[in-house]
Scaffold this motif. Structure first.
Motif, PDB file in Angstrom:
ATOM      1  N   PHE A 356     138.976 -30.472  33.649  1.00 41.93           N
ATOM      2  CA  PHE A 356     139.817 -31.281  34.523  1.00 41.93           C
ATOM      3  C   PHE A 356     139.047 -32.217  35.421  1.00 41.93           C
ATOM      4  O   PHE A 356     139.507 -32.607  36.473  1.00 41.93           O
ATOM      5  N   LEU A 358     138.661 -35.137  34.846  1.00 36.93           N
ATOM      6  CA  LEU A 358     139.459 -36.347  34.877  1.00 36.93           C
ATOM      7  C   LEU A 358     140.466 -36.291  35.999  1.00 36.93           C
ATOM      8  O   LEU A 358     140.637 -37.232  36.755  1.00 36.93           O
ATOM      9  N   LEU A 359     141.126 -35.164  36.103  1.00 36.01           N
ATOM     10  CA  LEU A 359     142.166 -35.033  37.105  1.00 36.01           C
ATOM     11  C   LEU A 359     141.561 -35.171  38.484  1.00 36.01           C
ATOM     12  O   LEU A 359     142.058 -35.887  39.331  1.00 36.01           O
ATOM     13  N   GLN A 361     138.808 -36.557  39.436  1.00 34.44           N
ATOM     14  CA  GLN A 361     138.264 -37.882  39.722  1.00 34.44           C
ATOM     15  C   GLN A 361     139.370 -38.860  40.046  1.00 34.44           C
ATOM     16  O   GLN A 361     139.311 -39.599  41.005  1.00 34.44           O
TER      17      GLN A 361
ATOM     18  N   GLU B 145     136.602 -33.766  45.781  1.00 28.72           N
ATOM     19  CA  GLU B 145     136.941 -34.045  44.395  1.00 28.72           C
ATOM     20  C   GLU B 145     137.903 -33.013  43.814  1.00 28.72           C
ATOM     21  O   GLU B 145     138.591 -33.258  42.857  1.00 28.72           O
ATOM     22  N   TYR B 148     142.877 -32.560  44.064  1.00 29.86           N
ATOM     23  CA  TYR B 148     144.017 -32.561  43.158  1.00 29.86           C
ATOM     24  C   TYR B 148     144.014 -31.320  42.281  1.00 29.86           C
ATOM     25  O   TYR B 148     145.039 -30.655  42.120  1.00 29.86           O
ATOM     26  N   THR B 149     142.828 -31.002  41.760  1.00 27.22           N
ATOM     27  CA  THR B 149     142.721 -29.861  40.872  1.00 27.22           C
ATOM     28  C   THR B 149     143.273 -28.605  41.518  1.00 27.22           C
ATOM     29  O   THR B 149     144.071 -27.879  40.949  1.00 27.22           O
ATOM     30  N   TYR B 153     147.191 -29.367  40.232  1.00 26.56           N
ATOM     31  CA  TYR B 153     147.006 -29.019  38.828  1.00 26.56           C
ATOM     32  C   TYR B 153     146.985 -27.510  38.617  1.00 26.56           C
ATOM     33  O   TYR B 153     147.614 -27.000  37.701  1.00 26.56           O
ATOM     34  N   PHE B 524     150.547 -36.656  36.880  1.00 30.56           N
ATOM     35  CA  PHE B 524     149.334 -37.340  37.242  1.00 30.56           C
ATOM     36  C   PHE B 524     148.159 -36.636  36.574  1.00 30.56           C
ATOM     37  O   PHE B 524     148.140 -35.426  36.516  1.00 30.56           O
ATOM     38  N   PRO B 525     147.152 -37.288  36.056  1.00 29.80           N
ATOM     39  CA  PRO B 525     146.895 -38.711  36.138  1.00 29.80           C
ATOM     40  C   PRO B 525     147.419 -39.530  34.956  1.00 29.80           C
ATOM     41  O   PRO B 525     147.200 -40.723  34.921  1.00 29.80           O
TER      42      PRO B 525
END
Lengths: 494, 588
Positions: A356, A358-359, A361, B145, B148-149, B153, B524-525
């Protein structure tokens, strides 16, 4: 006063005039009782009106202060007709350069039938000294049967990326097996060997980070570096002193700017066995440098996996380096395992990030086009399950059969033959080597030149013939090939 | 028995260390976040509760899989849903069809609330979950960083990467898995959820099969050739099968020549750099797939992005580019390449190809058409978007597509003039450095392509193409009638259904799976954060019964999760011109 303003030239000086006038006006209310007050007579307003006027004046002054003193001329505006003419005149280059008649596009060799030990190239039966089928697993019946069983269960395609029902139980099994085999915590697989390191590097190394790379690094590493947009510093091929020199240089720079150094990640990217030179990287020294200068090591093992070390675990096993000292190992399954795809392995923490990256970043940065990271994993269809099954079976064979070892011990099973003395130009060198290859091909030994995209390579390796030694070749065949190449060289170079 | 943590505001970062709810629920700070722990819920998907903000009601009184039970009101209106009384904002996502178009406004408050949710989630979690072992090294990830994770997510991670253990056909079997640590790790229970209707795989023509002509052909080749090649096309990995495939693909596409590559993603990312470079301009649709974007970036050309499928935006960029030339030097551009997709995978929209072709001709640009989703799935005989609009394939300079989807295999192709393909054969990164395609995969493509072309002497392929078109229209019409907001074109087998709120991603995915439908949910994303959606891929392999079952379930879950946002019930708008205001606003 209005009139005064009107006649004043539109320059900065009029601001001062206006200020002066305004000062005069502020006196006006003090003399409010006098009927014949000059200012009021001129303006002709009452007391309230005067303050209103003052307000307007102040606004006017502000406007003057900030307005441009002259107007930009719109001379660059084109008329419709001119635009049409420009569009009419513009002629793009052709999409692809026209091929010259003298130099037609080189055609590929056509291999009919399976590309295994005995190979038929352009209708000629040869012994294969060109494919990376080191362990001879391409033609293995167990592997084929396993692939067939898988095909009968899952079909061919996965019809989706890993995230969207493209993860099959065999993928998980293969990842598990690879991690166990390499003795790392986790492994993930990619559906394309080339994409493995090319998308792993940008997943970790971002803009502003520093990557130290060997000059002889293969093309997929170069693409990964390009995609990462990091600072790239090349050191001479396998030259640890040169690397240390660059690392020291970097250390000095870091001392100058410790704040930046605190957030700049550093990586060394090396290959276990260099595709372009056939040399092995000096891993123990690299690990020393890693801890001395706090740089992480990414190791690309596409050629060394399954070849070096007692069990085929690659260059770490070959040197007896603890695999935990290497931060990320990537390799493809297209050589020793004779399947398709690639894998990365390392500590869980490192691996999970790829999934992840990508997520993460995207969440923090607004560069719309910054992307990549581990795109090869996120956005591409997953590996066909039958190919994963084949890889599992190939791993089984590797684990069971210790006798499966490439001839030549620690020496690289893929090596390059170069011209001792260049004939003058790259083109003529290539032609000479090509004649050697054809000479051998006519006499039942299939060889190939190492092909590169000459304009794209950062450090273009000299032209060479790449000879691949596998377990399937017998002593006799090896001898025959060696003699033949010698003979060809003698005949053609003289 | 449900518990509501109404006013205690567990979202506050500085709250009490441990809050006991009035029931069995225990709210504990977990890694700096408030999470609900359900005691004594054996073997259930405990991760289910992750989507619920702490003040939502949780039912935990029961047997495995009890949450949220159907007859219970499990979904109390939350702050944001209470606000969603009326739509304010309007966002046109109009899609021009072959004929009429529909467009649907986005309920404005949903947008605001969806955004609010994200922010709330973010504020709460300040913890550093990852700790790098190598503490002396510069950390691999900045604390930020993982924002979001960790916060979005991980809560809904169970909706993705669900492993399957069968053919990804019309129905598939899913391995059941649970998470006891809030989706950080998964455990497989060993049970298999059988016969889940597959609305997620890109199996448009139903060629994902383990029996039948294609599989038999692939099996034969497996035994003959093995699965690997161990060399590149340029060196010694160019098999007769590859040549056969390329000839057939060229014939199928109606172009002079074609070249096949081992991976669809790499077809884009490794061939665009061979075609354009410094001094060239790439005009790219804003919603282009990551592989196109990557290829464009690796090429070194200047990239400009036009609004999705907006011809005015494209024309303006084209005109400006030619008139003004390159930035600073004002030299004319060497080439201009337009990158578009046939069907956009997240929007379900079909490219306006006739307009693009006329623009391309007018401005002498080159056109790169990525038919990853449209090849096989559009057009009366499955030849893709070019046939759908009745155009000549030669009007498109570079015809690119993948074999992953309609053909049930893997890889990609590029078709075009002979010069183009010859050039690629020597200059493509893929041909020189990447291992060639696996022979059985090649055979699967050959067999399925012949089937679509009718070269196997049957009409089976043709029937599949027609079946897909029928299924698509039926499925889309029904969803619209139910009141969902559906994006895209009526003929597009990619059907995105809007969920908007990130919280509903997880809920929708889980509720559907519980009712034996496998769907893809996207957030997203891949999409803007406030435009989370579910995506269905219609297949020719779906029978009407399967589609009806799926539709009924979607209807039910749609009611449960309040997803029927649409206020326009099927309003076809005739010949509405492009929205001038939207265009002007977005111009940069």
């Amino acid at each position: 006063m209005v009139q005064i303003f009107r006649f004043m030239p539109n320059t900065r000086t009029n601001v001062f005039c206006a200020c002066a006038t305004s000062d005069a006006m502020t006196l006006a209310p003090a003399d409010a009782g006098q009927q014949q007050d000059g200012v009021r007579a001129t303006v002709g307003v009452s007391g309230d009106g005067a303050s209103l006027l003052r307000g307007i004046l102040i606004l006017w002054i502000i406007r003057l202060l900030f307005s441009k003193t002259y107007k930009l001329q719109d001379s660059s505006d084109l008329t419709e007709k001119e635009i049409e003419e420009i569009i009419e005149e513009w002629q793009p280059e052709p999409l692809v350069p026209r091929m010259s008649k003298e130099k037609p596009a080189p055609s590929y060799n056509i291999v009919s039938g399976p590309p295994c030990h005995k190979i038929t190239v352009n209708g000629k039966q040869c012994i294969n000294f060109a494919s990376f089928n080191f362990l001879g697993l391409l033609d293995n019946d167990r592997v084929k049967n396993q692939a067939l069983q898988s095909l009968r269960k899952y079909g061919v395609g996965t019809c989706g990326p890993r995230g969207f029902y493209g993860t099959f139980d065999v993928h998980l099994e293969l990842e598990d097996r690879l991690a166990k085999f390499m003795r790392t915590e986790e492994a993930i697989i990619y559906s394309y060997g080339f994409a493995t390191i090319a998308s792993a590097i940008p997943a970790y190394s971002k803009r502003g980070d520093i990557v130290f790379v060997d000059e002889a690094a293969c093309f997929s590493i170069q693409k990964g570096l390009q995609a990462s947009r990091s600072h790239i510093k090349y050191f001479r091929h396998n030259d640890m002193e040169d690397l240390e020199r660059i690392l020291k240089q970097q250390e000095l720079e870091d001392q100058k700017n410790p704040r930046k150094a605190r957030v700049t990640r550093r990586f060394i990217v090396v290959e276990g066995l260099y595709m372009n030179t056939g040399a092995i990287c000096p891993l123990p020294e690299l690990v020393k440098l890693k801890y001395k200068y706090k740089v992480r090591i990414f190791l690309e093992e596409s050629l060394s996996f399954g070849v070096l070390g007692q069990h085929g675990r690659g260059v770490t096993e070959h040197f007896g380096v603890n695999i935990d000292d290497i931060d990320l190992i990537s390799a493809n399954m297209e050589n020793s395992l004779a399947s398709v795809g690639g894998f990365c392995c390392g500590r869980s923490f490192v691996i999970d990030h790829q999934v992840f990256a990508l997520l993460a970043q995207k969440a923090i940065s607004d560069y719309v086009l910054i992307v990549i990271l581990s795109q090869g994993y996120c956005f591409s269809a997953s590996l066909p399950p039958m190919l994963a099954s084949a890889a599992i079976e190939a791993l089984n064979i590797m684990e069971e059969d210790q006798g499966l070892k490439v001839v030549g011990e620690s020496i690289s099973p893929a090596f390059h033959l170069q011209l001792e003395q260049s004939s003058g130009s790259r083109e003529s060198d290539v032609r000479i080597l090509n004649r050697i290859v054809e000479y051998c091909m006519d006499r039942k030994i299939a060889l190939t030149q190492a092909h590169y995209l000459e304009k794209e390579e950062k450090f273009l390796p000299p032209p060479s013939i790449r000879v691949v030694v596998t377990v399937e070749q017998t002593e006799e065949e090896l001898e025959m090939a060696a003699n033949l190449i010698k003979e060809a060289a003698q005949n053609i170079l003289q | 028995m449900g518990v509501e943590q109404g006013g205690s505001s567990p979202l506050g970062p500085g709250g009490a260390p441990s809050l006991k709810g009035p029931g069995k629920h225990l709210l504990k700070p977990y890694l700096g976040t408030w999470r609900i722990i359900l005691p004594g819920t054996p073997g259930v998907l405990p991760s289910v509760c992750l989507t619920l903000p702490p003040h939502q009601e949780v039912s935990s009184d029961g047997a495995p899989g009890a949450y949220p039970s159907k007859n219970k009101r499990t979904h109390l209106p939350t702050v944001w849903e209470l606000e969603s009384g009326a739509g304010v904002g309007r966002s046109f996502r109009g899609e021009r069809k072959g004929g009429p178009w529909t467009f649907e406004e986005r309920p404005g408050v949903k947008v605001v609330s969806a955004g609010k949710h994200c922010v709330l989630c973010g504020i709460v979690n300040k913890s550093e979950v990852y700790k790098d072992v190598l503490s002396e090294f510069v950390p691999l990830y900045q604390d930020f960083e993982n924002f979001y994770t960790r916060n979005l997510y991980m809560r809904i991670r169970d909706s993705w990467n669900r492993p399957i253990c069968s053919v990804p056909g019309a129905k598939f079997d899913i391995l059941e898995r649970v998470s006891y640590d809030y989706n950080w790790t998964f455990k497989y229970t060993g049970r298999i959820v059988n016969d889940v209707i597959n609305m997620g795989s890109y199996n448009y023509l139903g060629f994902a099969e383990n029996s039948g002509v294609c599989a038999d052909a692939a099996a034969e080749i497996t035994l003959k050739y093995g699965v690997g090649v161990c060399s590149t096309r340029r060196e010694i990995g160019n098999l007769d099968k590859h040549e056969e495939l390329e000839k057939l693909a060229a014939k199928f596409l109606g172009v002079d020549a074609a070249m096949a590559f081992g991976m669809g993603f790499a077809t884009n990312s490794m061939n665009i750099p061979a075609l354009v470079g410094k001094g060239c301009l790439i005009l790219s649709d804003e919603l282009n797939h990551a592989s196109l974007v990557l290829g464009a970036r690796l090429s070194g050309a200047t990239i400009r992005v036009f609004k999705h499928n907006n011809m005015q935006s494209l024309e303006k960029l084209l005109k400006d580019a030619i008139v003004h030339g390159q930035p600073r030097t004002h030299r004319p551009w060497k080439k201009i390449l337009i990158l578009v997709e046939g069907i956009y995978s997240m929007e379900g929209s079909i490219v306006h190809l006739p307009d693009i072709v006329s623009l391309k001709k007018k401005y002498k640009a080159y056109l790169y058409l990525d038919e990853a989703h449209s090849i096989g799935a559009l057009g009366p005989t499955g030849r893709g978007v070019v046939e759908y609009f009745g155009l000549d394939p030669r009007d498109v300079d570079i015809m690119m597509g993948t074999f992953t989807k309609s053909f049930g295999a893997a890889g990609g192709y590029i078709g075009g003039t002979k010069e183009l393909v010859d050039y690629l054969r020597t200059h493509s990164h893929s041909a020189v450095y990447a291992t060639s395609m696996s022979p059985p995969v090649v055979e699967q493509i050959i067999a399925s392509m012949k089937c679509i072309m009718g070269e196997d002497g049957t009409t089976l392929g043709q029937e599949r193409v027609q079946q897909l078109a029928e299924n698509t229209r039926y499925f889309r019409r029904k969803l619209q009638e139910m009141g969902f907001i559906i994006y895209g074109n009526d003929d597009s087998p990619v059907v995105p259904m809007m969920l908007y709120m990130p919280a509903k991603i997880g809920a929708f995915g889980r509720e559907m799976l519980k009712r034996n439908i496998g769907v893809v949910v996207v957030g997203f994303p891949a999409t803007p954060i406030i435009e989370s959606r579910a995506r269905f891929c219609v297949s020719a392999a779906h029978t009407k019964e399967m589609l009806d079952t799926a539709l009924n379930v979607i209807n039910e879950v749609g009611d449960l999760l309040q997803l029927k946002y649409s206020r326009h019930r099927l309003v076809p708008l005739l010949d509405r011109p492009f929205d001038e205001t939207t265009y002007e606003e977005n111009e940069d």
